[in-house]
Design an enzyme around this catalytic site. Sequence first.
Site, PDB file in Angstrom:
ATOM      1  CD  GLU A 117     -30.222   7.682  48.269  1.00 57.40           C
ATOM      2  OE1 GLU A 117     -29.732   8.608  47.589  1.00 57.40           O
ATOM      3  OE2 GLU A 117     -29.589   7.051  49.121  1.00 57.40           O
ATOM      4  CE  LYS A 119     -28.759   9.856  37.849  1.00 55.38           C
ATOM      5  NZ  LYS A 119     -28.763  11.144  37.211  1.00 55.38           N
ATOM      6  CG  ASP A 121     -32.425  16.093  35.359  1.00 54.69           C
ATOM      7  OD1 ASP A 121     -31.187  15.975  35.488  1.00 54.69           O
ATOM      8  OD2 ASP A 121     -32.992  16.228  34.258  1.00 54.69           O
ATOM      9  CE1 TYR A 226     -25.755  12.664  45.957  1.00 54.68           C
ATOM     10  CE2 TYR A 226     -27.849  13.688  45.417  1.00 54.68           C
ATOM     11  CZ  TYR A 226     -26.510  13.484  45.148  1.00 54.68           C
ATOM     12  OH  TYR A 226     -25.935  14.099  44.077  1.00 54.68           O
ATOM     13  CE  LYS A 314     -30.024   9.220  33.251  1.00 55.14           C
ATOM     14  NZ  LYS A 314     -28.652   9.413  32.889  1.00 55.14           N
ATOM     15  CB  CYS A 408     -49.592  42.353  15.810  1.00 53.17           C
ATOM     16  SG  CYS A 408     -50.597  41.699  17.150  1.00 53.17           S
ATOM     17  CB  CYS A 411     -53.656  44.826  16.436  1.00 57.13           C
ATOM     18  SG  CYS A 411     -51.893  45.131  16.644  1.00 57.13           S
ATOM     19  CB  CYS A 426     -47.698  43.481  19.228  1.00 56.78           C
ATOM     20  SG  CYS A 426     -49.023  44.653  18.929  1.00 56.78           S
ATOM     21  CB  CYS A 431     -52.510  44.990  20.401  1.00 57.84           C
ATOM     22  SG  CYS A 431     -52.591  43.262  19.952  1.00 57.84           S
TER      23      CYS A 431
HETATM   24  S1  IVH Z   1     -25.102   9.302  44.532  1.00 57.54           S
HETATM   25  C1  IVH Z   1     -20.840   8.111  44.378  1.00 57.54           C
HETATM   26  N1  IVH Z   1     -27.666   9.782  44.883  1.00 57.54           N
HETATM   27  O1  IVH Z   1     -26.846  11.734  39.712  1.00 57.54           O
HETATM   28  C2  IVH Z   1     -22.250   8.563  44.503  1.00 57.54           C
HETATM   29  N2  IVH Z   1     -26.588  10.798  43.015  1.00 57.54           N
HETATM   30  O2  IVH Z   1     -25.515  10.184  37.599  1.00 57.54           O
HETATM   31  C3  IVH Z   1     -22.592   9.619  43.549  1.00 57.54           C
HETATM   32  N3  IVH Z   1     -28.029  12.257  41.685  1.00 57.54           N
HETATM   33  O3  IVH Z   1     -23.665  13.201  40.045  1.00 57.54           O
HETATM   34  C4  IVH Z   1     -23.919  10.180  43.579  1.00 57.54           C
HETATM   35  N4  IVH Z   1     -29.856  11.987  42.899  1.00 57.54           N
HETATM   36  O4  IVH Z   1     -25.749  14.635  40.585  1.00 57.54           O
HETATM   37  C5  IVH Z   1     -26.585  10.008  44.106  1.00 57.54           C
HETATM   38  N5  IVH Z   1     -29.905  10.135  45.344  1.00 57.54           N
HETATM   39  C6  IVH Z   1     -28.841  10.375  44.570  1.00 57.54           C
HETATM   40  C7  IVH Z   1     -28.882  11.234  43.451  1.00 57.54           C
HETATM   41  C8  IVH Z   1     -27.724  11.411  42.688  1.00 57.54           C
HETATM   42  C9  IVH Z   1     -29.323  12.603  41.846  1.00 57.54           C
HETATM   43  C10 IVH Z   1     -27.159  12.758  40.591  1.00 57.54           C
HETATM   44  C11 IVH Z   1     -25.842  13.315  41.077  1.00 57.54           C
HETATM   45  C12 IVH Z   1     -24.786  12.477  40.425  1.00 57.54           C
HETATM   46  C13 IVH Z   1     -25.532  11.936  39.237  1.00 57.54           C
HETATM   47  C14 IVH Z   1     -24.900  10.641  38.777  1.00 57.54           C
END
Ligand code: IVH
Length: 677
Positions: A117, A119, A121, A226, A314, A408, A411, A426, A431
């Site tokens: 999946e 991740k 932010d 998720y 990451k 400014c 101007c 300003c 201006c």
């Molecule tokens: S699973 C035990 N799935 O990443 C399972 N986390 O670094 C815990 N996050 O706290 C989370 N996308 O805020 C999971 N598809 C995803 C995610 C996800 C983003 C974030 C989430 C978690 C953090 C962990």
Amino acid sequence: MSVELSFDEAKQRVSELRELLDRYSHEYYVLDQPTIPDSEYDQLYRELVELEEAYPELVSADSPTQRVGGTILEGFEKVTHETPMLSLDNAFNQEELYAFDQRIKRLTDAPFRYTCELKIDGLAMSLRYEDGRLVQAATRGDGQTGENVTNNVRTIKPIPLRLKEPLTVEVRGEVYMPKESFLALNAEREEEGLAVFANPRNAAAGTLRNLDPAVTAKRNLNFYLYTLMQAGNYGVSSQSEALETMNEWGLRVNPDRRTFDNIEDVWAFIEEYQEKRDSLPYEIDGIVIKVDEFAVQEEVGYTVRAPRWAIAYKFPAEEGRTIVRDIEWSVGRTGVVTPTAIMDPVQLAGTTVQRATLHNEDLLRQKDVRLLDTVIVRKAGDIIPEVVRVDFDARSEDSEPYPIPENCPACGSELVHLEEEVALRCMNPQCPAQAVERVIHFVSRNAMNIDGLGEKIIQQLYEKGFVSNAADLYALTYDQMIQLDKIADKSARNLLGAIDASRTNSLERLLFGLGIRHVGAKAARLLAERFETMDQLKAATQEEIQSIEGIGEIIAESVIAFFDLPEAQELIDRLASQGVNMSYTGPKRSQAEQMDSIFNGKTVVLTGKLESFTRPALKELIEQRGGKVTGSVSKKTDLVIAGEEAGSKLTKAQELNVTVWNEDELTNSLNREETIE
Ligand code: IVH
């Protein structure tokens, strides 16, 4: 009309409307496949609001109308999570990812797959539904205890207040702010002289923890689920099935996910999304890899802080080092002065970056950025690059603090730092930089929408003394246009044509284009609809303006202040004398009511194919005549207009004994009305 319904009829209609609105919301936010135009949704929504106003006892917490944010909160209660919200271990390279795979294989002999999946932010969040109704939303907090943010989360439209089935269930996912909303929010805050958010994640967090749910409602947060808790109760035995199941219940699940049976394919998925990362509408910082089968997850187990069956890969941070050569100050439409660092070119996320925003004076001071400093710059996704920090170790001893300009850059007038603002301003209304920015705003897409008239052309027009405000655009001549750089005969004619065409725009475009503080495109439309002409708006009192739903005190005050300015009046007069339209030409409600139309006050449903009308055109025509077009036939429907191949709506109309017209009857009746007029 709707107010005339009896309580029982209203109750029935309210429930119908909620079902329809929930369905359309789901199609729009979850499936990303709307089946009706926004205006139709708005109309059904308004009908529901009216009914709930007439019968307040029909209002319930799961009504779509309850998403606007009610009272301001005092603070957030603590919520203890029934099952702790764990975090994830990280992998930063291919080697660490493969080590994770090896570890799992040591812990189990069972065959298994991986679900990958994105991740996102954002912030982890838990939602509890009881009998299908959203009863609690809580942040992750420290994993054990979070905060109850239910009132705010209710305003996030993609989160259903009601599931398609009456389930009692806890689900978890990520709240985030899309890149586009983040950029718009920061641009707006910069113009207002407010502190900007460092990234979409902080913006989402700040929005969610705002004590005024109305603020959350405005900011366009989104959500992907998720985790399905106690998945076994729903006959689900793997992560991929859980995602599928939540999706079927009406919850939003990211479609960018895949299940693989070996780690090599997982790696290919990671590489694929590292490429796609920039083009996604939200920020991701990696890929989450989970053992798919719940039985294997159980076998592999947990450490104190994280599951052993999952890992977060990451992406490398999109940061780079470079040297600041100059700091440039630019002036916005409202006079806010913004610093930008000009740097040696650096590669970031596949593009060459040479300019990075420093946002405002306060941040520049805080970060203490100086000329010739080595700085760390960051560009996540396609977000505007920014200076993250200075590498102080690399700073030379004789470096001196950067002197904040006192005047400014455009101007020369003295800059001020207003109390409560982080920006420099300003204050000179004359201006030149502000003047150019105002014209740029005037021609922009949501304003007068003058095609082809870009920033460079406007700058030239200003420098040559041809245009110093919006009204001057309409006095431009071919001889002037042709004098500009890179403008030949054809483009000169096109530009003049586009300017000319904009004269007939409806009032809301002009109002937005004037750049009245706090009046965005939506407020402009509400004002235009209600007052219909510039003169009537100008004559309106603050109370009258404020009485419009959706317009508050701040906007109303600002409108009044704008019309009090002599230069605003002069600009409007000049635009009018150049033949720029000053009235609203969209559907006219109040006039329609006076008109003796057969459609006046009628609820009409359109179905089937019509030969001489498109649906939107006919809808507008009926609305102009005071009628209301709705999507489904009920006892309240007065008239059904049925074209070729009309289906179930026609049958329903016949069952309910509602008047049905074919296209000929419609045309005849419209022709009769034309002659009456
Ligand atoms: S699973 C035990 N799935 O990443 C399972 N986390 O670094 C815990 N996050 O706290 C989370 N996308 O805020 C999971 N598809 C995803 C995610 C996800 C983003 C974030 C989430 C978690 C953090 C962990």
